[in-house]
Design a protein around this motif. Structure first.
Motif, PDB file in Angstrom:
ATOM      1  N   ALA A   1     128.248  47.603  68.065  1.00 56.61           N
ATOM      2  CA  ALA A   1     128.458  48.191  66.742  1.00 56.61           C
ATOM      3  C   ALA A   1     128.392  49.712  66.884  1.00 56.61           C
ATOM      4  CB  ALA A   1     127.412  47.671  65.763  1.00 56.61           C
ATOM      5  N   PRO A   2     129.450  50.297  67.448  1.00 64.67           N
ATOM      6  CA  PRO A   2     129.455  51.748  67.633  1.00 64.67           C
ATOM      7  C   PRO A   2     129.945  52.469  66.384  1.00 64.67           C
ATOM      8  CG  PRO A   2     131.402  50.800  68.634  1.00 64.67           C
ATOM      9  CD  PRO A   2     130.594  49.648  68.072  1.00 64.67           C
TER      10      PRO A   2
ATOM     11  N   HIS B   1     124.901  48.250  57.452  1.00 65.22           N
ATOM     12  CA  HIS B   1     124.479  47.567  58.672  1.00 65.22           C
ATOM     13  C   HIS B   1     125.081  46.164  58.782  1.00 65.22           C
ATOM     14  CE1 HIS B   1     121.264  46.381  55.717  1.00 65.22           C
ATOM     15  NE2 HIS B   1     121.729  45.218  56.103  1.00 65.22           N
ATOM     16  N   LEU B   2     126.109  45.880  58.006  1.00 61.79           N
ATOM     17  CA  LEU B   2     126.644  44.521  57.907  1.00 61.79           C
ATOM     18  C   LEU B   2     127.104  43.946  59.247  1.00 61.79           C
ATOM     19  CD1 LEU B   2     127.187  42.180  56.050  1.00 61.79           C
ATOM     20  CD2 LEU B   2     129.417  43.167  55.528  1.00 61.79           C
ATOM     21  N   LYS B   3     127.777  44.727  60.072  1.00 61.19           N
ATOM     22  CA  LYS B   3     128.251  44.207  61.364  1.00 61.19           C
ATOM     23  C   LYS B   3     127.066  43.731  62.211  1.00 61.19           C
ATOM     24  CE  LYS B   3     131.629  43.695  62.741  1.00 61.19           C
ATOM     25  NZ  LYS B   3     132.344  42.419  62.582  1.00 61.19           N
TER      26      LYS B   3
ATOM     27  N   VAL C   1     123.758  36.607  68.041  1.00 68.88           N
ATOM     28  CA  VAL C   1     124.430  37.411  69.059  1.00 68.88           C
ATOM     29  C   VAL C   1     123.658  38.733  69.192  1.00 68.88           C
ATOM     30  CG1 VAL C   1     126.554  38.618  69.693  1.00 68.88           C
ATOM     31  CG2 VAL C   1     126.678  36.396  68.530  1.00 68.88           C
ATOM     32  N   PRO C   2     123.035  38.989  70.345  1.00 66.47           N
ATOM     33  CA  PRO C   2     122.356  40.275  70.513  1.00 66.47           C
ATOM     34  C   PRO C   2     123.397  41.385  70.511  1.00 66.47           C
ATOM     35  CG  PRO C   2     122.516  39.155  72.621  1.00 66.47           C
ATOM     36  CD  PRO C   2     123.029  38.191  71.574  1.00 66.47           C
ATOM     37  N   CYS C   3     123.012  42.543  70.015  1.00 64.80           N
ATOM     38  CA  CYS C   3     123.996  43.627  69.936  1.00 64.80           C
ATOM     39  C   CYS C   3     123.383  44.955  70.314  1.00 64.80           C
ATOM     40  CB  CYS C   3     124.610  43.696  68.542  1.00 64.80           C
ATOM     41  SG  CYS C   3     123.473  44.177  67.238  1.00 64.80           S
TER      42      CYS C   3
END
Length: 127
Positions: A19-20, A32-34, A43-45
């Protein structure tokens, strides 16, 4: 998007999310929805340290990366360690479980009630 919303979530079938966000004024209003989508799906991000991503990270979602070398390091660590992926995903799911509409309905009700009350006041009553 013309498909069923669940088709979108089924399409998120990968091990690590990103999430860049560039640090520019246009992105200051991004939510912060993504990252929340990733968290809810397990899913770790890795996220940019925008205000919203930093806030949700404080709740347990994902990893933050400011510079390219931080992105590279965080992504490499997640790619190389299933244990870390599971740990970050687990924390994210726990955080996402607390950010549901049902779990926060009272906050929404209070906000709308206050907005309605303020809407019916005269300018002199608001000050």
């Amino acid at each position: 998007w013309a498909g069923d919303i669940w088709d979108y979530y089924k399409a998120i079938d990968f091990d690590i999310g990103i999430a860049p966000l560039a640090d520019i004024p246009f992105n200051y209003s991004k939510s912060h929805l993504k990252a929340l989508d990733y968290a809810a799906l397990g899913v770790p991000c890795v996220m940019s340290p925008s205000a919203e991503y930093t806030r949700i990270h404080g709740l347990g979602v994902g990893l933050l990366a400011r510079k390219p070398k931080h992105w590279q390091s965080a992504l490499r660590k997640l790619a190389q360690s299933q244990d870390l992926r599971e740990e970050v995903a687990g924390r994210g799911r726990e955080a996402a479980a607390k950010l549901t509409v049902e779990g926060n309905a009272a906050l929404w009700w209070d906000a709308w009630r206050l907005a309605a009350e303020l809407n019916h006041r005269t300018p002199a009553q608001v000050n």
